[in-house]
Design a protein around this motif. Structure first.
Motif, PDB file in Angstrom:
ATOM      1  N   ALA A  42      63.139  -1.927  -6.353  1.00 53.73           N
ATOM      2  CA  ALA A  42      63.230  -3.168  -5.309  1.00 53.73           C
ATOM      3  C   ALA A  42      62.383  -4.089  -5.622  1.00 53.73           C
ATOM      4  CB  ALA A  42      63.050  -2.584  -3.845  1.00 53.73           C
ATOM      5  N   LEU A  43      61.062  -3.709  -5.889  1.00 56.07           N
ATOM      6  CA  LEU A  43      59.996  -4.756  -5.998  1.00 56.07           C
ATOM      7  C   LEU A  43      60.475  -5.749  -7.266  1.00 56.07           C
ATOM      8  CD1 LEU A  43      56.948  -6.008  -5.655  1.00 56.07           C
ATOM      9  CD2 LEU A  43      56.307  -4.232  -7.327  1.00 56.07           C
ATOM     10  N   ILE A  44      60.779  -4.992  -8.254  1.00 54.59           N
ATOM     11  CA  ILE A  44      61.257  -5.921  -9.728  1.00 54.59           C
ATOM     12  C   ILE A  44      62.439  -6.917  -9.095  1.00 54.59           C
ATOM     13  CG2 ILE A  44      62.443  -5.624 -11.800  1.00 54.59           C
ATOM     14  CD1 ILE A  44      60.602  -2.947 -11.807  1.00 54.59           C
ATOM     15  N   ARG A  45      63.555  -6.241  -8.449  1.00 59.87           N
ATOM     16  CA  ARG A  45      64.445  -7.116  -7.977  1.00 59.87           C
ATOM     17  C   ARG A  45      64.102  -8.153  -7.102  1.00 59.87           C
ATOM     18  NH1 ARG A  45      67.279  -2.438  -5.837  1.00 59.87           N
ATOM     19  NH2 ARG A  45      67.481  -3.637  -3.936  1.00 59.87           N
ATOM     20  N   ALA A  63      66.062  -7.499  -1.432  1.00 64.30           N
ATOM     21  CA  ALA A  63      65.224  -6.607  -2.008  1.00 64.30           C
ATOM     22  C   ALA A  63      63.713  -6.371  -1.226  1.00 64.30           C
ATOM     23  CB  ALA A  63      65.040  -6.910  -3.401  1.00 64.30           C
ATOM     24  N   ALA A  64      62.965  -7.310  -0.958  1.00 61.96           N
ATOM     25  CA  ALA A  64      61.841  -7.286  -0.277  1.00 61.96           C
ATOM     26  C   ALA A  64      61.577  -6.772   0.929  1.00 61.96           C
ATOM     27  CB  ALA A  64      61.088  -8.905  -0.423  1.00 61.96           C
ATOM     28  N   ARG A  65      62.924  -6.654   1.504  1.00 62.00           N
ATOM     29  CA  ARG A  65      63.020  -5.943   2.948  1.00 62.00           C
ATOM     30  C   ARG A  65      62.600  -4.466   2.637  1.00 62.00           C
ATOM     31  NH1 ARG A  65      67.808  -8.524   6.338  1.00 62.00           N
ATOM     32  NH2 ARG A  65      67.748 -10.808   5.679  1.00 62.00           N
ATOM     33  N   PHE A  66      62.809  -3.888   1.556  1.00 61.36           N
ATOM     34  CA  PHE A  66      62.582  -2.569   1.614  1.00 61.36           C
ATOM     35  C   PHE A  66      61.267  -2.254   0.887  1.00 61.36           C
ATOM     36  CE2 PHE A  66      67.159  -3.330   0.481  1.00 61.36           C
ATOM     37  CZ  PHE A  66      67.587  -2.802   1.502  1.00 61.36           C
ATOM     38  N   SER A  72      56.945  -1.375   1.167  1.00 62.90           N
ATOM     39  CA  SER A  72      56.244  -0.800   2.262  1.00 62.90           C
ATOM     40  C   SER A  72      55.017  -1.758   2.181  1.00 62.90           C
ATOM     41  CB  SER A  72      55.571   0.342   1.732  1.00 62.90           C
ATOM     42  OG  SER A  72      54.952   0.401   0.486  1.00 62.90           O
ATOM     43  N   ASP A  73      53.879  -1.769   3.123  1.00 65.86           N
ATOM     44  CA  ASP A  73      52.756  -2.595   2.971  1.00 65.86           C
ATOM     45  C   ASP A  73      52.308  -2.752   1.745  1.00 65.86           C
ATOM     46  OD1 ASP A  73      53.201  -3.155   5.479  1.00 65.86           O
ATOM     47  OD2 ASP A  73      51.478  -1.852   6.090  1.00 65.86           O
ATOM     48  N   PHE A  74      52.005  -1.560   0.871  1.00 62.93           N
ATOM     49  CA  PHE A  74      51.416  -1.573  -0.487  1.00 62.93           C
ATOM     50  C   PHE A  74      52.248  -2.541  -1.576  1.00 62.93           C
ATOM     51  CE2 PHE A  74      51.029   0.175  -4.865  1.00 62.93           C
ATOM     52  CZ  PHE A  74      49.522   0.043  -4.875  1.00 62.93           C
ATOM     53  N   TYR A  75      53.517  -2.188  -1.615  1.00 59.04           N
ATOM     54  CA  TYR A  75      54.184  -2.967  -2.476  1.00 59.04           C
ATOM     55  C   TYR A  75      54.370  -4.559  -2.067  1.00 59.04           C
ATOM     56  CZ  TYR A  75      54.951   1.291  -5.382  1.00 59.04           C
ATOM     57  OH  TYR A  75      54.704   2.237  -6.152  1.00 59.04           O
ATOM     58  N   MET A  76      54.362  -4.809  -0.698  1.00 57.48           N
ATOM     59  CA  MET A  76      54.656  -5.912  -0.331  1.00 57.48           C
ATOM     60  C   MET A  76      53.278  -6.871  -0.697  1.00 57.48           C
ATOM     61  SD  MET A  76      56.243  -8.512   1.054  1.00 57.48           S
ATOM     62  CE  MET A  76      57.771  -7.465   2.000  1.00 57.48           C
ATOM     63  N   ALA A  77      52.242  -6.124  -0.636  1.00 56.50           N
ATOM     64  CA  ALA A  77      50.892  -6.920  -1.092  1.00 56.50           C
ATOM     65  C   ALA A  77      51.144  -7.419  -2.533  1.00 56.50           C
ATOM     66  CB  ALA A  77      49.873  -6.153  -0.808  1.00 56.50           C
ATOM     67  N   ILE A  78      51.558  -6.430  -3.235  1.00 56.46           N
ATOM     68  CA  ILE A  78      51.687  -6.848  -4.872  1.00 56.46           C
ATOM     69  C   ILE A  78      52.781  -7.826  -4.765  1.00 56.46           C
ATOM     70  CG2 ILE A  78      52.816  -5.841  -7.136  1.00 56.46           C
ATOM     71  CD1 ILE A  78      51.664  -3.356  -6.067  1.00 56.46           C
ATOM     72  N   PHE A  79      53.847  -7.897  -4.175  1.00 54.61           N
ATOM     73  CA  PHE A  79      54.942  -8.952  -4.317  1.00 54.61           C
ATOM     74  C   PHE A  79      54.449 -10.226  -3.894  1.00 54.61           C
ATOM     75  CE2 PHE A  79      58.080 -11.391  -1.900  1.00 54.61           C
ATOM     76  CZ  PHE A  79      59.008 -11.656  -2.960  1.00 54.61           C
ATOM     77  N   ASN A  80      53.344 -10.311  -2.597  1.00 55.92           N
ATOM     78  CA  ASN A  80      52.932 -11.656  -2.235  1.00 55.92           C
ATOM     79  C   ASN A  80      52.103 -12.164  -3.617  1.00 55.92           C
ATOM     80  OD1 ASN A  80      54.189 -11.475   0.049  1.00 55.92           O
ATOM     81  ND2 ASN A  80      52.694 -10.454   1.296  1.00 55.92           N
ATOM     82  N   GLY A 103      72.294   8.470  -5.537  1.00 50.94           N
ATOM     83  CA  GLY A 103      71.020   8.148  -5.618  1.00 50.94           C
ATOM     84  C   GLY A 103      70.910   6.581  -5.445  1.00 50.94           C
ATOM     85  N   ALA A 104      71.413   6.003  -4.322  1.00 56.90           N
ATOM     86  CA  ALA A 104      71.590   4.627  -3.927  1.00 56.90           C
ATOM     87  C   ALA A 104      70.245   4.103  -3.963  1.00 56.90           C
ATOM     88  CB  ALA A 104      72.346   4.322  -2.885  1.00 56.90           C
ATOM     89  N   GLY A 105      69.103   4.690  -3.484  1.00 60.76           N
ATOM     90  CA  GLY A 105      68.006   4.110  -3.179  1.00 60.76           C
ATOM     91  C   GLY A 105      67.766   2.852  -2.376  1.00 60.76           C
ATOM     92  N   TYR A 106      67.276   1.763  -2.726  1.00 60.39           N
ATOM     93  CA  TYR A 106      67.256   0.534  -1.763  1.00 60.39           C
ATOM     94  C   TYR A 106      68.291  -0.515  -2.589  1.00 60.39           C
ATOM     95  CZ  TYR A 106      63.094   3.241  -0.005  1.00 60.39           C
ATOM     96  OH  TYR A 106      62.475   3.900   0.540  1.00 60.39           O
ATOM     97  N   ASP A 107      69.703  -0.194  -2.698  1.00 57.21           N
ATOM     98  CA  ASP A 107      70.514  -0.932  -3.122  1.00 57.21           C
ATOM     99  C   ASP A 107      70.962  -1.700  -2.308  1.00 57.21           C
ATOM    100  OD1 ASP A 107      73.453  -1.413  -3.756  1.00 57.21           O
ATOM    101  OD2 ASP A 107      72.703  -0.809  -5.661  1.00 57.21           O
ATOM    102  N   SER A 108      71.108  -2.864  -2.607  1.00 51.16           N
ATOM    103  CA  SER A 108      72.014  -3.888  -1.534  1.00 51.16           C
ATOM    104  C   SER A 108      73.131  -4.582  -2.102  1.00 51.16           C
ATOM    105  CB  SER A 108      70.979  -5.176  -1.693  1.00 51.16           C
ATOM    106  OG  SER A 108      70.889  -5.925  -2.998  1.00 51.16           O
ATOM    107  N   ARG A 109      74.058  -3.987  -2.875  1.00 47.21           N
ATOM    108  CA  ARG A 109      75.259  -4.356  -3.093  1.00 47.21           C
ATOM    109  C   ARG A 109      76.074  -4.332  -1.898  1.00 47.21           C
ATOM    110  NH1 ARG A 109      73.826  -1.069  -7.621  1.00 47.21           N
ATOM    111  NH2 ARG A 109      73.732  -2.270  -9.521  1.00 47.21           N
ATOM    112  N   ALA A 110      76.121  -3.511  -0.977  1.00 51.21           N
ATOM    113  CA  ALA A 110      77.012  -3.489   0.393  1.00 51.21           C
ATOM    114  C   ALA A 110      76.767  -4.964   0.922  1.00 51.21           C
ATOM    115  CB  ALA A 110      76.691  -2.494   1.167  1.00 51.21           C
TER     116      ALA A 110
END
Length: 283
Positions: free
Chosen positions: A14-17, A35-38, A40-48, A96-103
């Motif tokens: 999700a971070l990569i997407r 994708a960014a909605r999924f 956590s605080d740790f990965y959101m910090a990396i994303f930011n 194994g959908a994970g945090y897929d957003s295709r729907a």
């Protein structure tokens, strides 16, 4: 995967997407604003921290991940194309959908429903993050499943999916299971959904002819285990995967590495890792 713990690799994907959408904007392959909605605080910090940097930063992110950044986005875009091509004719199943957003992203293309199968902890977390999301069209069918404790046929029957030709996307899973599970998955899709079913999945290469790349292939399972507690357990060469698919009753089999996927997408600007491929199996 740790029991009762959401998948960490699903969050990395999700971070990569999310980063791909930020870096490339209108030229993004995925345009995944969800994708960014999924994260956590740790990965959101990396994303930011990474998202405020210019587009060319993606080159360094990809280099640091040994090409994984580009392969994941290419893999996802390739599967998106299959949804656009076939989801107006057949149902879609995400194993194994994970945090897929295709729907959400491809709702206009999905005319016969989408079923998302995943471990309870990951799926519940995803549903929590989407609790306030307004979904146009038919909402996805969420099916909690432990693929190690219940047969896939039993899971399909419990889901209420009809026994009809289906597009099955199995993304980022095969390398964490055994060859027997891969065979059982293909066979279950063949037997339950029948003729005309397509299964699209990615797989890790167990060995490569280039000695340097082969060394990386041998080391990667241990790195995944140390970092994510999700160790690679199965890999195959394209020839070996073709044999597995044909033995499971496939009428057609196609395997594409990152460079070949780029040709399919008429793209030349990505540098994906060479130690994984996508398989398309038609029954």
């Amino acid at each position: 995967m740790l029991e009762n713990t959401p998948s960490r690799t699903a969050e990395v994907v999700a971070l990569i997407r999310a980063l791909e959408n930020t870096y490339y904007g209108e030229t993004s392959l995925l345009k995944d604003r969800y994708a960014a909605r999924f994260l956590s605080d740790f990965y959101m910090a990396i994303f930011n921290r990474l998202s405020i940097l210019p587009e060319f930063t993606s080159f360094f992110v990809n280099a640091a991940s040994l090409g994984l950044f580009d392969f994941i986005t290419l893999r996802h875009a390739f599967m998106d194309n299959y949804v656009r091509r076939f989801a107006h004719k057949v149902p879609v199943a995400l194993l194994g959908a994970g945090y897929d957003s295709r729907a959400l992203r491809l709702a206009d293309d999905i005319k016969h429903g989408v079923w998302e199968f995943d471990f309870p902890a990951t799926q519940r977390r995803k549903k929590f993050y989407l609790r306030n999301e307004r979904i146009t069209g038919e909402a996805p069918h969420y099916i909690e499943a432990d693929f190690m404790k219940e047969s896939l046929t039993e899971i399909f029957e419990r889901s209420g999916m009809q026994k009809t030709a289906t597009l099955v996307l199995w993304e980022g899973v095969s390398m964490y299971v055994s060859e027997a599970v891969v065979r059982d998955t293909l066979t279950a899709c063949r037997d339950y959904f029948g003729a005309g079913t397509l299964v699209v999945f990615d797989y890790w290469h167990s060995k490569m002819t280039d000695p340097v790349k082969n060394l990386a292939v041998q080391v990667m399972p241990f790195i995944m285990d140390i970092v994510y507690n999700e160790r690679f357990t199965y890999g195959a060469t394209p020839q070996e995967m073709r044999a597995v698919a044909m033995e499971c009753g496939a009428k057609k089999f196609e395997s594409l590495n990152g460079q070949q996927i780029m040709k399919k997408l008429t793209l030349t600007s990505r540098l994906p890792l060479a130690s994984a491929s996508l398989a398309v199996v038609e029954f």
